[in-house]
Design an enzyme around this catalytic site. Structure first.
Site, short mmCIF file in Angstrom:
data_model
loop_
_atom_site.label_atom_id
_atom_site.label_comp_id
_atom_site.label_asym_id
_atom_site.label_seq_id
_atom_site.Cartn_x
_atom_site.Cartn_y
_atom_site.Cartn_z
N ASP A 128 1.03 -0.88 -0.17
CA ASP A 128 0.02 0.23 -0.15
C ASP A 128 1.15 1.17 -0.15
O ASP A 128 1.83 1.68 0.99
CB ASP A 128 -0.80 -0.22 0.94
CG ASP A 128 -2.27 1.47 0.98
OD1 ASP A 128 -2.63 1.45 0.61
OD2 ASP A 128 -1.89 2.17 2.08
N TYR A 133 2.83 9.56 0.61
CA TYR A 133 3.54 9.37 1.91
C TYR A 133 4.96 9.43 0.96
O TYR A 133 6.37 9.04 1.71
CB TYR A 133 3.59 7.95 2.01
CG TYR A 133 2.22 7.11 2.15
CD1 TYR A 133 1.12 7.93 2.74
CD2 TYR A 133 1.03 5.58 1.46
CE1 TYR A 133 0.03 7.36 3.51
CE2 TYR A 133 0.12 5.96 2.12
CZ TYR A 133 -0.23 6.17 3.10
OH TYR A 133 -1.55 5.83 3.66
N LYS A 163 -2.60 5.64 -3.89
CA LYS A 163 -3.72 7.23 -3.70
C LYS A 163 -3.81 9.18 -4.68
O LYS A 163 -2.76 8.85 -4.28
CB LYS A 163 -3.59 7.21 -2.24
CG LYS A 163 -4.22 5.67 -1.96
CD LYS A 163 -4.23 6.45 -0.26
CE LYS A 163 -3.65 4.97 0.66
NZ LYS A 163 -2.37 4.75 1.14
N HIS A 196 -7.58 9.45 -1.16
CA HIS A 196 -7.18 9.21 -0.85
C HIS A 196 -8.26 9.95 0.30
O HIS A 196 -8.16 9.62 1.83
CB HIS A 196 -5.94 9.67 -0.23
CG HIS A 196 -4.97 10.13 0.47
ND1 HIS A 196 -3.21 9.24 0.16
CD2 HIS A 196 -4.96 8.69 2.22
CE1 HIS A 196 -3.30 9.46 1.51
NE2 HIS A 196 -3.79 8.53 3.24
#
Length: 396
Positions: A128, A133, A163, A196
């Site tokens: 993921d 991130y 995302k 997201h």
């Protein structure tokens, strides 16, 4: 869920080598862990095979053959090894055990790559990621090296999620955003692309650090249409959302031509999301659990420090993390805990060959509930979201 026979294609859990014979049928563990869903050999099974109406217009997966139940192996079923999977409403399979790549502060690419390679060696195939991130590049480097080293034979053995960040949550920016993510991942497609948050931010906002004027009205209808285009172009095999409440899912489903395959949300024994899981089950939307062990980086240890979970772990001879993850697994959700420690990665993976008892499940069901990720970054008394209750539509 929770022992009740559930509805929808996403409820047919394919657990290799864990079936029990029932005459001319097989029994497969359902969402609650103890209920058995009867899969009749020689007939199509509504619980396991999506109906024509449930399949989206752009579905290109081969139709199941007459007389073959979904529990039987398809040609590509072995690509995730012995991992249990769930069939999404898109017809694609998602491994139930994954690992996250979010870490703050953001680690060097080399450290992230090595952690992902360690996870692959343990057996993880579901990873993921997200634009937020800044882990897509490291994941891409790891995938390329895994192929080169022979850790995996092909990209098809992996399930990769990324995302759409909030600064790109407008129709004209969705396609450029997924293409940029694919460039960083060095991939032609992702298995799952998620919105997201149900939030739009100004273009320059690359994280959750924002002021009230940075939060803009979100045109969900048009943004979701752009997500559907991502799917139609083959850039994402499945599309979905993250951090959506029942209300926001209801609003989305009212105009979606392709329903979301997944809703990725905070879920663990201290925030069990029963109402949301029941809603998603009824709509054929799979729930994926982020922070299934809580989240120490937010300054909380409410899951791993919970006395009841610790008591169950001690009595069972398991780690506290294993009890929390096994609980989530028995709810039928996919789990994406994050660890860059190979020992903990192995421990988190070792939850498939044992079960919680009905008594233990009932005890966990009595734990007082508390949402950890309230997202105060988006809350302003005179802003678009004036309170956590408003942001989460009362699901607190």
């Amino acid at each position: 869920m929770g022992g009740e026979e559930t509805k929808g294609v996403a409820d047919a859990i394919d657990v290799p080598h864990q079936t029990e014979e029932m005459g001319s049928a097989e029994a497969v563990r359902s969402m609650g862990g103890n209920t058995l869903v009867k899969v009749v050999i020689g007939e199509k099974v509504k619980e396991a095979v999506p109906t024509k109406e449930e399949k989206c217009d752009t579905q290109v997966e081969p139709q199941p053959q007459e007389g073959v139940a979904q529990i039987e192996k398809e040609d590509n079923d072995q690509r995730f090894g012995s991992q249990p999977t769930v069939t999404l409403n898109s017809g694609r399979k998602i491994p139930l055990l994954g690992t996250g790549t979010a870490s703050f502060p953001i680690p060097p690419i080399e450290d992230l790559k090595n952690a992902i390679l360690d996870a692959m060696e343990v057996g993880y195939r579901h990873f993921d990621s997200a634009a937020l991130y800044q882990s897509e590049e490291g994941l891409g480097v790891a995938i390329a090296e895994a192929l080169e080293k022979g850790l995996i034979k092909s990209r098809d053995e992996l399930f990769i999620t990324t995302k759409l960040w909030c600064n790109n949550a407008c129709p004209e920016r969705v396609l450029p955003a997924i293409r940029e993510s694919l460039r960083k991942l060095k991939l032609e497609y992702v298995d799952l692309y998620l919105i997201h948050f149900p939030v739009r931010l100004k273009e320059g906002i690359l994280d959750t650090t924002c002021e009230k004027d940075d939060i803009l009205p979100l045109d969900m209808k048009s943004t979701w249409e752009a997500m559907e285009e991502v799917h139609k172009l083959g850039l994402a095999k499945s599309i979905g959302v993250s951090n959506f409440t029942c209300k926001k899912l209801t609003d989305l489903l009212a105009h979606a031509k392709i329903p979301p395959a997944v809703n990725q949300v905070e879920m663990h024994p201290v925030w069990q999301q029963k109402k949301l899981r029941d809603f998603c089950s009824d709509k054929g939307i799979h729930v994926s659990a982020y922070s299934p062990l809580g989240a120490k980086e937010w300054g909380f240890d409410v899951v791993l420090g919970n006395a009841l979970i610790n008591d169950i772990a001690h009595a069972k001879g398991k780690s506290v993390a294993q009890i929390a993850l096994r609980w989530g697994f028995e709810q039928g959700v996919s789990l994406i805990p994050k660890s860059f420690n190979k020992g903990r990665l192995k421990q988190n993976f070792a939850i498939l060959d044992w079960q919680l008892t009905e008594e233990e499940l009932q005890k966990i069901g009595t734990i007082p509930q508390k949402r950890i990720a309230t997202m105060p970054e988006f809350i302003f008394p005179d802003g678009m979201f004036k309170s956590p209750e408003e942001f989460w539509d009362g699901e607190m």
